[in-house]
Design an enzyme around this catalytic site. Structure first.
Site, PDB file in Angstrom:
ATOM      1  N   SER A   1     -61.557  30.130  -3.464  1.00 47.19           N
ATOM      2  CA  SER A   1     -60.689  31.303  -3.261  1.00 47.19           C
ATOM      3  C   SER A   1     -59.269  30.972  -3.703  1.00 47.19           C
ATOM      4  O   SER A   1     -58.499  31.852  -4.059  1.00 47.19           O
ATOM      5  CB  SER A   1     -60.693  31.705  -1.792  1.00 47.19           C
ATOM      6  N   ARG A   2     -58.899  29.698  -3.666  1.00 47.66           N
ATOM      7  CA  ARG A   2     -57.520  29.311  -4.018  1.00 47.66           C
ATOM      8  C   ARG A   2     -57.302  29.257  -5.531  1.00 47.66           C
ATOM      9  O   ARG A   2     -56.156  29.147  -5.972  1.00 47.66           O
ATOM     10  CB  ARG A   2     -57.159  27.964  -3.387  1.00 47.66           C
TER      11      ARG A   2
ATOM     12  N   GLN B   1     -71.394  22.784  -0.400  1.00 41.57           N
ATOM     13  CA  GLN B   1     -71.139  21.379  -0.717  1.00 41.57           C
ATOM     14  C   GLN B   1     -69.727  21.170  -1.268  1.00 41.57           C
ATOM     15  O   GLN B   1     -69.190  20.083  -1.258  1.00 41.57           O
ATOM     16  CB  GLN B   1     -72.195  20.893  -1.730  1.00 41.57           C
TER      17      GLN B   1
ATOM     18  N   HIS C   1     -66.257  34.897  -3.558  1.00 42.29           N
ATOM     19  CA  HIS C   1     -66.592  34.702  -4.966  1.00 42.29           C
ATOM     20  C   HIS C   1     -68.085  34.371  -5.036  1.00 42.29           C
ATOM     21  O   HIS C   1     -68.763  34.330  -3.989  1.00 42.29           O
ATOM     22  CB  HIS C   1     -65.723  33.594  -5.593  1.00 42.29           C
ATOM     23  N   GLU C   2     -68.579  34.134  -6.237  1.00 46.10           N
ATOM     24  CA  GLU C   2     -70.027  33.907  -6.412  1.00 46.10           C
ATOM     25  C   GLU C   2     -70.546  32.754  -5.562  1.00 46.10           C
ATOM     26  O   GLU C   2     -71.706  32.746  -5.161  1.00 46.10           O
ATOM     27  CB  GLU C   2     -70.351  33.653  -7.884  1.00 46.10           C
ATOM     28  N   GLY C   3     -69.687  31.749  -5.298  1.00 46.52           N
ATOM     29  CA  GLY C   3     -70.112  30.626  -4.453  1.00 46.52           C
ATOM     30  C   GLY C   3     -70.512  31.114  -3.068  1.00 46.52           C
ATOM     31  O   GLY C   3     -71.544  30.710  -2.519  1.00 46.52           O
ATOM     32  N   HIS C   4     -69.689  32.020  -2.487  1.00 49.96           N
ATOM     33  CA  HIS C   4     -70.039  32.569  -1.166  1.00 49.96           C
ATOM     34  C   HIS C   4     -71.328  33.385  -1.251  1.00 49.96           C
ATOM     35  O   HIS C   4     -72.152  33.363  -0.342  1.00 49.96           O
ATOM     36  CB  HIS C   4     -68.928  33.504  -0.671  1.00 49.96           C
TER      37      HIS C   4
ATOM     38  N   MET D   1     -65.726  26.857  -8.083  1.00 48.45           N
ATOM     39  CA  MET D   1     -65.200  28.122  -7.562  1.00 48.45           C
ATOM     40  C   MET D   1     -64.527  27.898  -6.222  1.00 48.45           C
ATOM     41  O   MET D   1     -65.024  27.148  -5.377  1.00 48.45           O
ATOM     42  CB  MET D   1     -66.339  29.130  -7.403  1.00 48.45           C
TER      43      MET D   1
END
Ligand code: PAF
Length: 287
Positions: free
Chosen positions: A186-187, A148, A34-37, A184
């Site tokens: 994945s779960r 984080q 997702h955008e966090g990754h 955000m």
């Protein structure tokens, strides 16, 4: 973007990159990007010449009744997203090669991993430190980027890097949130629409905590009560813990003045365990 799945091939590629004077950045993931990754990828690109992202759903960090078998896996989607964010090498090692038959060597951090998530998931961090140490030996990065969002994981990896003398610079990226505040993860895709709405209580409670600290509140007990009340008042969210701890040592704190405090929480919404956190820094005026 290049695809590599063999461990030896990855090591040889990293050796060549190092010999050519390239700085290697590394973003380890379990996929379901997702955008966090993608933020982690972009940060790596700012600090390094070549960025390797791994996608490996690591079996050893899941407990027996956790979601290993249903963890979302879609490598074509992950590859397209990684490439769009500028990934140079997508590394997808096979579980059989990462954990060869009769595998019996572990990397265990023995202090920070016993609290918070470690209480609910007793073998989780042993799986994380082991696979991250292995991935470091496979990718040989100069720098590695973690989020984080998994604050305890970041603290444990930092300790492991120090204790085991990995010559790797760690970069911790801020939490990426949806516009409504949900961190955000994945779960999040396990949640129904209603569950997703209920999950907003987590980030809402953290905003209340930040306001409490900004208004000069110091007492950890009061702070905990504010957060717990916000999370549990709808009755739809089952709270696991609210922890108010030193951000580096993860030791419990009675008040939030002084060194940065990590306010971390875990809760269950529908059948999904979610975590979130914020760092509270209270400026102390020295006389
Ligand atoms: O944060 C994660 O996604 C995982 O714990 C990691 C660091 C990729 C190790 O499997």
């Amino acid at each position: 973007m290049r695809f590599i799945s063999g461990i030896r091939e990855m090591q040889q590629e990293s050796d060549s990159l190092r010999a050519a004077g390239k700085r290697i950045g590394f973003v380890p993931t379990m996929g379901a990007l997702h955008e966090g990754h993608l933020d982690l990828l972009r940060l790596s690109r700012q600090h390094c010449d070549v960025t390797v992202m791994s996608v490996f759903v690591n079996p050893t960090q899941f407990g027996p009744n956790e979601d290993f078998s249903r963890y979302p896996r879609d490598i074509a989607r992950d590859a397209a997203l990684a490439e769009s964010a500028g990934c140079d090498i997508l590394f997808t090692p096979d579980a059989d090669e990462v954990y060869p038959p009769a595998y019996s060597t572990w990397v265990l951090e023995e202090n920070l991993g016993n609290t918070l998530e470690g209480r609910a998931r007793p073998t989780h961090f042993r799986g994380v430190t082991t696979v991250v140490a292995k991935l470091f030996h496979m990718v040989k990065p100069h720098c590695a980027v973690f989020g984080q969002k998994d604050a305890q994981q970041a603290a444990i990896i930092r300790r492991m890097v120090r204790d085991l003398h990995f010559d790797i610079e760690l970069i911790i990226a801020p939490i990426r949130r949806e516009p409504d505040g949900l961190a955000m993860s994945s779960r999040n895709m396990y949640l129904s629409d209603t569950g997703r709405q209920e999950a907003l209580a987590l980030s809402r409670s953290l905003r209340l905590a930040e306001r409490f600290a900004a208004d000069g509140g110091l007492d950890a007990g009061t702070l905990r009560a504010i957060v717990e009340n916000e999370i549990t008042r709808s009755g739809a969210v089952t709270l696991d813990y609210v922890a108010i701890v030193d951000a580096e040592t993860l030791e419990e704190r009675d008040d939030i003045s002084g060194p940065p405090v990590l306010l971390a929480l875990a809760a269950r919404v529908e059948n999904t365990r979610l975590i979130d956190n914020t760092i509270l820094k209270v400026e102390t005026i020295e006389s």
